[in-house]
Design a protein around this motif. Structure first.
Motif, PDB file in Angstrom:
ATOM      1  N   GLU A 135       0.593   4.087  -2.696  1.00 45.06           N
ATOM      2  CA  GLU A 135       0.228   5.436  -2.260  1.00 45.06           C
ATOM      3  C   GLU A 135       1.307   6.448  -2.668  1.00 45.06           C
ATOM      4  O   GLU A 135       1.005   7.514  -3.217  1.00 45.06           O
ATOM      5  CB  GLU A 135       0.027   5.457  -0.743  1.00 45.06           C
ATOM      6  CG  GLU A 135      -0.484   6.795  -0.235  1.00 45.06           C
ATOM      7  CD  GLU A 135      -0.540   6.876   1.300  1.00 45.06           C
ATOM      8  OE1 GLU A 135       0.296   6.209   1.958  1.00 45.06           O
ATOM      9  OE2 GLU A 135      -1.406   7.597   1.810  1.00 45.06           O
TER      10      GLU A 135
ATOM     11  N   TRP B 127       0.845  -1.200   0.000  1.00 48.85           N
ATOM     12  CA  TRP B 127       0.000   0.000   0.000  1.00 48.85           C
ATOM     13  C   TRP B 127       0.882   1.252   0.000  1.00 48.85           C
ATOM     14  O   TRP B 127       0.622   2.196  -0.740  1.00 48.85           O
ATOM     15  CB  TRP B 127      -0.954   0.014   1.191  1.00 48.85           C
ATOM     16  CG  TRP B 127      -1.478   1.396   1.487  1.00 48.85           C
ATOM     17  CD1 TRP B 127      -1.279   2.128   2.617  1.00 48.85           C
ATOM     18  CD2 TRP B 127      -2.259   2.222   0.609  1.00 48.85           C
ATOM     19  NE1 TRP B 127      -1.876   3.359   2.502  1.00 48.85           N
ATOM     20  CE2 TRP B 127      -2.483   3.446   1.271  1.00 48.85           C
ATOM     21  CE3 TRP B 127      -2.777   2.057  -0.682  1.00 48.85           C
ATOM     22  CZ2 TRP B 127      -3.202   4.488   0.703  1.00 48.85           C
ATOM     23  CZ3 TRP B 127      -3.495   3.101  -1.250  1.00 48.85           C
ATOM     24  CH2 TRP B 127      -3.703   4.290  -0.563  1.00 48.85           C
ATOM     25  N   GLN B 128       1.931   1.221   0.811  1.00 50.90           N
ATOM     26  CA  GLN B 128       2.801   2.400   0.857  1.00 50.90           C
ATOM     27  C   GLN B 128       3.417   2.678  -0.511  1.00 50.90           C
ATOM     28  O   GLN B 128       3.496   3.822  -0.941  1.00 50.90           O
ATOM     29  CB  GLN B 128       3.895   2.222   1.908  1.00 50.90           C
ATOM     30  CG  GLN B 128       3.414   2.677   3.270  1.00 50.90           C
ATOM     31  CD  GLN B 128       4.142   2.012   4.424  1.00 50.90           C
ATOM     32  OE1 GLN B 128       5.260   1.531   4.274  1.00 50.90           O
ATOM     33  NE2 GLN B 128       3.492   1.979   5.562  1.00 50.90           N
TER      34      GLN B 128
ATOM     35  N   GLY C 175      -2.626  -7.026  -1.435  1.00 49.78           N
ATOM     36  CA  GLY C 175      -1.311  -6.388  -1.464  1.00 49.78           C
ATOM     37  C   GLY C 175      -0.631  -6.562  -2.807  1.00 49.78           C
ATOM     38  O   GLY C 175      -0.030  -5.635  -3.352  1.00 49.78           O
TER      39      GLY C 175
ATOM     40  N   MET D 112      -1.756  -4.155  -5.377  1.00 48.38           N
ATOM     41  CA  MET D 112      -1.242  -2.793  -5.172  1.00 48.38           C
ATOM     42  C   MET D 112       0.196  -2.671  -5.669  1.00 48.38           C
ATOM     43  O   MET D 112       0.587  -1.649  -6.227  1.00 48.38           O
ATOM     44  CB  MET D 112      -1.383  -2.399  -3.694  1.00 48.38           C
ATOM     45  CG  MET D 112      -2.854  -2.396  -3.257  1.00 48.38           C
ATOM     46  SD  MET D 112      -3.187  -1.620  -1.666  1.00 48.38           S
ATOM     47  CE  MET D 112      -2.691  -2.876  -0.527  1.00 48.38           C
TER      48      MET D 112
ATOM     49  N   PRO E  64      -7.684   3.753  -2.042  1.00 49.65           N
ATOM     50  CA  PRO E  64      -7.667   2.616  -2.972  1.00 49.65           C
ATOM     51  C   PRO E  64      -9.062   2.006  -3.110  1.00 49.65           C
ATOM     52  O   PRO E  64      -9.817   1.959  -2.135  1.00 49.65           O
ATOM     53  CB  PRO E  64      -6.721   1.629  -2.284  1.00 49.65           C
ATOM     54  CG  PRO E  64      -6.889   1.917  -0.821  1.00 49.65           C
ATOM     55  CD  PRO E  64      -7.174   3.387  -0.709  1.00 49.65           C
TER      56      PRO E  64
ATOM     57  N   THR F 203      -6.274   1.231   3.836  1.00 49.95           N
ATOM     58  CA  THR F 203      -4.969   0.942   3.230  1.00 49.95           C
ATOM     59  C   THR F 203      -5.019  -0.249   2.271  1.00 49.95           C
ATOM     60  O   THR F 203      -3.971  -0.776   1.882  1.00 49.95           O
ATOM     61  CB  THR F 203      -3.871   0.697   4.298  1.00 49.95           C
ATOM     62  OG1 THR F 203      -4.200  -0.486   5.034  1.00 49.95           O
ATOM     63  CG2 THR F 203      -3.731   1.869   5.249  1.00 49.95           C
ATOM     64  N   TYR F 204      -6.207  -0.667   1.889  1.00 52.23           N
ATOM     65  CA  TYR F 204      -6.276  -1.655   0.799  1.00 52.23           C
ATOM     66  C   TYR F 204      -7.516  -1.525  -0.088  1.00 52.23           C
ATOM     67  O   TYR F 204      -7.538  -2.064  -1.202  1.00 52.23           O
ATOM     68  CB  TYR F 204      -6.147  -3.102   1.323  1.00 52.23           C
ATOM     69  CG  TYR F 204      -7.328  -3.605   2.121  1.00 52.23           C
ATOM     70  CD1 TYR F 204      -7.340  -3.496   3.508  1.00 52.23           C
ATOM     71  CD2 TYR F 204      -8.424  -4.183   1.492  1.00 52.23           C
ATOM     72  CE1 TYR F 204      -8.422  -3.946   4.241  1.00 52.23           C
ATOM     73  CE2 TYR F 204      -9.508  -4.636   2.220  1.00 52.23           C
ATOM     74  CZ  TYR F 204      -9.510  -4.512   3.590  1.00 52.23           C
ATOM     75  OH  TYR F 204     -10.580  -4.954   4.312  1.00 52.23           O
TER      76      TYR F 204
END
Ligand SMILES: *Cc1c(COP(=O)(O)O)cnc(C)c1O
Length: 476
Positions: free
Chosen positions: A83, A79-80, A298, A301, A97, A292-293
């Motif tokens: 982002e 996610w980081q 993951g 992303m 997201p 965060t998702y």
């Protein structure tokens, strides 16, 4: 040496078998699908040009990212990465997201829409319009005049008519205009690009009237190619810098990652305004997943972060735009009416002028879509009165502005010989164009009817009996 041939700037590492079928087999498949190619099974299709959405081939680096995907519930490193990539590209602070573009549309438009509100766009994409109208708000399309005429050449036919925008804002009152949405490139209007000058003019009008300005940025990399090629002052900029400049003009964006992020699923909403972002995040957590998702794994992303870098590669974008133009220019040269100039992700055939004997209420676009499938197993998409037609109070069809058939090109998927096969098919269809028949709708849902509508051919030799359309039967 100057090369005339534009090659695919990648080589093939994994192959996926295509099942070749006969015309007789396809007749059965199409009838079973009620003459709606959305209802075909993919293994009944040879070349699938239904959409460029979520159909990209991922790179070896994206597949490597799939393995690196961090599946932690909160604060995952994947996610980081996503982002940070989006913040860096867009300059927006708040990134939300979502599992695809329409989910991002729902988050934002359900917050700012509602009865009495108006949205204005160069052209609302179908899911955009549906999300807006579903809240009770009104969606108004204001493409420039050139954009409404398939044969007219203009370098930025996707532009929004700024004079009409001003008139419309005055007419409804700025307070009632929930947002102006600039769709780049203009998907429903022929995949046509929007100039930076137009985006700047729209931004100024929005600022002056305190109206939210949103970019529907699904194909902003492809749009940037046209700006560098056609708009003065951008020759020395990178495609990424051009996109960054355009993002900088707006208050936020919606993006379906299934287009220019080169992945099979994903999307996001990005905003400058904190209060609006918090309001949307509440809906995000209720309907999509934690912030965060969104609805993404993951690994998704990771692939999005990588795809958003790759899509701005000079060789990729050059190949992308030129290979789409290859199909369009060949069809044009043999006298098939196509929207010109050729758009970035698709070639749009003007079915109304290809089949002048089929009136709009008999859906000439649907007819061409069915002929392409029967003749060669090519799946395409009607963008005309099936998708955008409405009914007046007497139940008469109000036809769409244009009757188009979209041949959308999946990214990095088909080679030049696949495209040559499509060109050859059109040569045949042209010879038999006077034989094509219109269609009648036998079932339609209230929203986004093109996905699930059923049809029967009119006056054709194999006109079927209308099947019983009891409710359970249409949920196939
Ligand atoms: C695809 C698309 C959307 C919706 O995105 P999905 O990921 O399909 O939900 C919105 N706007 C435009 C211009 C699109 O092309």
């Amino acid at each position: 040496m100057h090369h005339k041939v534009t090659i695919e700037p990648f080589r093939i590492k994994v192959v996926e078998q295509i099942k070749l079928t006969t015309e007789e087999e396809r007749q059965v498949f199409l009838k079973n699908a009620n003459y709606n190619p959305f209802l075909l099974h993919s293994n009944e299709v040879i070349i699938d040009l239904l959409t460029d959405s979520g159909t990209s081939a991922m790179s070896s680096e994206q597949w490597a990212g799939i393995m690196r995907g961090d599946e932690s519930y909160a604060g995952a490193s994947s996610w980081q990465r996503m982002e940070n990539t989006i913040k860096d590209l867009t300059g927006y602070t708040y990134i939300l997201p979502t599992h695809q573009g329409r989910a991002a549309e729902h988050l934002l438009y359900s917050r700012i829409g509602g009865a009495g509100k108006v949205f204005i766009s160069n052209t609302h994409f179908d899911t955009t319009r549906a999300n807006i109208e579903f809240t009770g708000a009104k969606a108004i399309d204001l493409p420039i005049e050139e954009g409404k005429h398939p044969e007219v050449i203009h370098p930025f036919k996707g532009n929004l008519d700024t004079k009409a925008l001003l008139r419309t804002i005055e007419n409804y009152g700025p307070k009632n205009v929930a947002a102006v949405i600039l769709t780049v490139t203009n998907n429903s209007g022929g995949g046509q690009p929007v100039s930076m000058a137009n985006a700047r003019a729209v931004a100024e009008i929005c600022k002056k009237h305190s109206i939210l300005f949103i970019l529907d940025a699904c194909r902003i990399a492809e749009n940037s190619w046209y700006i560098r090629d056609h708009e003065a002052g951008y020759e020395d900029k990178t495609y990424r810098q051009i996109a960054q400049e355009m993002f900088g003009l707006a208050d936020g964006c919606i993006m379906s990652a299934k287009k220019d992020a080169l992945v099979n699923m994903g999307g996001f909403l990005a905003l400058k305004d904190l209060d609006l972002a918090i309001s949307c995040r509440t809906v995000l957590i209720i309907t999509e997943g934690y912030s965060t998702y969104g609805g993404l794994s993951g690994r998704d992303m990771e692939a999005i972060a990588q795809g958003l870098e790759e899509v701005f590669d000079e060789d990729y974008l050059d190949y992308r735009i030129k290979s789409t133009a290859y199909l369009g220019n060949h069809l044009d040269a043999m006298g098939i009416p196509v929207i010109k100039p050729i758009g970035g992700h698709a070639v749009y055939v003007d079915a109304r002028s290809f089949y002048p004997h089929i009136p709009p209420h008999e859906f000439p676009g649907q007819s061409l879509v069915c002929e392409l499938y029967l003749k060669a197993g090519i799946r395409s998409c009607e963008i005309g009165s099936v998708m955008f037609g409405k009914y007046d109070e007497q139940g008469q069809l109000i036809p769409a502005e244009m009757e188009l058939v979209r041949l959308a090109i999946p990214r990095r998927v088909y080679t030049q010989s696949h495209i040559d096969y499509v060109i050859e098919t059109f040569r045949e269809l042209k010879k038999e164009r006077h034989l094509a028949k219109g269609f009648r709708i036998t079932y339609e849902p209230p929203f986004l009817r093109h996905f699930t509508a059923r049809f029967e051919p009119l006056g054709g030799k194999d006109s079927p009996q209308v099947a019983g359309l009891e409710k359970g039967g249409v949920f196939a």
